[in-house]
Design a protein around this motif. Structure first.
Motif, PDB file in Angstrom:
ATOM      1  N   VAL A 178       0.838  -1.199   0.000  1.00 55.13           N
ATOM      2  CA  VAL A 178       0.000   0.000   0.000  1.00 55.13           C
ATOM      3  C   VAL A 178       0.871   1.246   0.000  1.00 55.13           C
ATOM      4  O   VAL A 178       0.578   2.246  -0.636  1.00 55.13           O
ATOM      5  N   ARG A 179       1.986   1.144   0.736  1.00 50.66           N
ATOM      6  CA  ARG A 179       2.853   2.302   0.870  1.00 50.66           C
ATOM      7  C   ARG A 179       3.599   2.601  -0.419  1.00 50.66           C
ATOM      8  O   ARG A 179       3.735   3.732  -0.830  1.00 50.66           O
ATOM      9  N   HIS A 200       3.183   1.263  -3.615  1.00 52.82           N
ATOM     10  CA  HIS A 200       2.528   1.249  -4.913  1.00 52.82           C
ATOM     11  C   HIS A 200       1.286   2.097  -4.867  1.00 52.82           C
ATOM     12  O   HIS A 200       0.956   2.667  -3.852  1.00 52.82           O
ATOM     13  N   PRO A 207      -2.103   3.166  -4.162  1.00 55.45           N
ATOM     14  CA  PRO A 207      -3.039   2.654  -3.156  1.00 55.45           C
ATOM     15  C   PRO A 207      -4.218   1.974  -3.821  1.00 55.45           C
ATOM     16  O   PRO A 207      -4.723   2.457  -4.828  1.00 55.45           O
TER      17      PRO A 207
END
Lengths: 320, 312
Positions: free
Chosen positions: A311-312, A314, A316
């Motif tokens: 999540v961080r 790439h 979101p």
């Protein structure tokens, strides 16, 4: 990470502002406006006009919204004329109890649903998987109020295992009589387990088809080891977001449960306010409960970003 | 992280992440119809889903054709015949004001099914329109429209419904409207996610280049290709609406008597739990559970058939 956090917090603030607009809009729906809602249907037009003037309700709508909003931000949620108490102090008494009921029920549901879902995934399409799936379908499809009353009928009235009424009063009452908490907690837990275990099962099934699982198996790892050390970690990741998404449903569940077991939380406060048409309380509760949900899902998303590096690093939403 | 494209902000909640991931590989053949054929085949292979569908058909027959065969008086109360146990003439007994329970189950089921289907329809139509427009237009409009969805979604449904039920007098059309208008949020999110992927497809680009107007593209290409997502969600919406309406009846804010519905029958019957009148509780309760399970099974089957993620 920082960019993601900033954007996510910004979104939540926009959502909160929109929530206040919705609640303000709901207030406008009241038959005859707030004045009639508070003074009663028999109030004279003069009294209504006087009330409107005193409370700034003769101003334009945007002005009224602004006055109301600044009041809310300063902690003024209105006054309950039925209970003769400010809405904030009512919520201060009731909110911790609902948080406790919802928190304990959700925690127990997770502790049961995660292993159950994993087990079902491993045993998919076997008899025991079918049995658990059927049971969770039935639980999920049973009206919560009926489930609660069935629990009372069989565990409180016919067999005196647990009391039918939740502890009354503060937390000391709960500590003094923890058995009385069992049925309210069980009601919410059962419904929540049904929803969560289906989710964990699906999530684990997705993981079981991944390459890393085949790799681990080909290295000779046992079924249990693959499940616990490999699949578990990845399968429970989405559960974190599920918690955020599911919070409003759990709160809806507490409304019914608190009403049935006479548990003095926000749900019961809201129900009583609805029956006595206590609009300041109704609107205050909606606002606070919605705010709690927004903050809850923000925290869930932040937690998700902390645990899941995808999540961080790439886009979101790309992680799933 | 600075990768935030002008792309609409895409929060990692499940609905959106799932909808985006659920798209099968692009193809050149008339995608929608081919996908539907494959889906139908796979749905027919799913025994549980078929069972659910059969149950739904039987329920509809029971509720809508049943009263034509099995005549009962569901208008006048007959206090002399109250709470008769099941027996000849009254296979499921009579309730506390003398209505035949079996006949009432049929009539009440009509209302429950009508409200469920009606609310789902309202929810899906509003949700699809909202989500498709947001996803297709994109940018600030999309962001704002989705924040509005988030805002409504953060108010627990029962709280909002209970509030609205104190303001408006409950009736069948009002319940359909209110339940539908609280349930459109999930379809809006799903369809918006779907639209984000669909609008980058060649055929949509081609249509746009040829000068086809946005509303036509949304209806012809976006909505027709999201039909799987829409159908699956609509099925779950019916199940949820039936449960919500039952909960409202229990909270005393459902459709007022003499109109019957399963939720009201169940909550009324529960007053007699300790009098031993089980036939006032179990028939209505089981009818609700069976119906909701059946719609959930069909929904699950459809979702698998359309190759969507199994998480709801």
């Amino acid at each position: 990470m920082i960019g993601y956090l900033v954007r996510r917090v910004g979104q939540s603030i926009v959502v909160l502002v929109l929530v206040t607009m919705i609640v303000f809009g709901l207030e406008q729906l009241l038959p005859g406006g707030p004045a009639r809602a508070i003074l009663g249907t028999h109030a004279t037009p003069t009294a209504v006009a006087a009330f409107d003037r005193q409370n700034g309700l003769d101003a334009s709508l945007p002005q009224q919204y602004w006055t109301w909003l600044t009041g809310v931000v300063r902690g003024n949620l209105g006054f309950s004329y039925v209970l003769n108490q400010s809405v904030v102090s009512l919520l201060g008494e009731r909110l911790p109890k609902t948080a406790f009921l919802a928190g304990v029920s959700t925690a127990i549901a997770l502790v049961v649903a995660v292993p159950l879902g994993l087990y079902q995934a491993e045993r998919r399409n076997h008899l025991d998987d079918y049995a658990v799936t059927t049971l969770s379908f039935v639980l999920y499809s049973t009206p919560a109020f009926w489930l609660a009353l069935l629990l009372i009928e069989f565990l409180a009235v016919r067999n005196h295992v647990f009391p039918a009424e939740a502890p009354q009063g503060g937390f000391s009452a709960i500590v003094a009589d923890p058995k009385a908490m069992v049925l309210p907690v069980l009601t919410i837990t059962l419904v929540t387990i049904a929803a969560f275990s289906r989710y964990v099962r699906s999530s684990a099934l997705d993981q079981l088809t991944q390459d890393y699982v085949r790799m681990a198996r080909s290295k000779g790892a046992s079924k249990g080891r693959v499940l616990v050390t490999h699949v578990l970690r990845n399968a429970i990741l989405p559960v974190v977001t599920l918690l955020g998404v599911y919070l409003p449903y759990i709160l809806s569940g507490t409304l019914i449960t608190e009403e049935i077991f006479n548990y003095p939380g926000v749900g019961l406060l809201f129900f009583d306010a609805a029956t006595s048409q206590d609009y300041p309380v109704l609107l205050g509760v909606v606002l606070v409960v919605a705010t709690a949900t927004v903050v809850g899902s923000l925290l869930a998303d932040i937690a998700y970003a902390v645990i899941d590096p995808r999540v961080r690093y790439h886009r979101p939403g790309g992680a799933s | 992280m600075a990768s935030s494209l002008p792309e609409p902000t895409h929060e990692p909640t499940h609905e959106t992440a799932r909808a985006a991931a659920s798209e099968p590989v692009p193809s050149t053949v008339p995608e929608a119809s081919r996908r539907r054929a494959v889906a139908l085949e796979s749905f027919l292979d799913n025994r549980l889903a078929i069972a659910g569908l059969v149950v739904i058909v039987l329920l509809v027959l029971f509720c809508f054709v049943g009263p034509l065969v099995y005549h009962t008086n569901q208008v006048n109360t007959r206090l002399a015949m109250e709470t008769l146990p099941p027996g000849p003439g009254h296979p499921l007994g009579t309730d506390d004001v003398g209505y035949d329970v079996l006949g009432r189950l049929m009539v009440g089921g009509q209302t429950s099914l009508e409200v469920g289907v009606g609310a789902a329809l309202v929810a899906v139509v509003v949700g699809v329109a909202w989500g498709a427009v947001a996803g297709y237009v994109g940018g600030v409009v999309d962001a704002l429209m989705m924040r509005i969805v988030d805002a409504f979604l953060s108010i627990p449904v029962l709280f909002l419904l209970l509030f609205l039920a104190t303001v408006f007098r409950p009736s069948v059309p009002m319940l359909i409207g209110v339940v539908g208008l609280t349930a459109w949020l999930i379809p809006a999110r799903l369809v918006r996610g779907e639209t984000l992927t669909l609008r980058t497809r060649e055929y949509v680009q081609a249509a746009r280049t040829m000068g086809v107007k946005a509303p036509t593209i949304i209806v012809r290409h976006i909505v027709t290709n999201s039909v799987g997502t829409i159908l699956v969600n609509a099925t779950f919406q019916i199940a949820d609406a039936i449960l919500v309406v039952a909960a409202l009846s229990f909270l005393g804010l459902g459709i007022p008597p003499p109109a019957a519905n399963w939720g009201a029958m169940l909550s009324n019957g529960l007053n007699f739990t300790y009098s031993g009148y089980w036939w006032l509780v179990y028939p209505a309760g089981i009818a609700i559970v069976v119906t909701v399970v059946a719609f959930n099974l069909v929904g699950d089957g459809l979702r698998d058939a359309f190759g969507m993620d199994r998480r709801r």
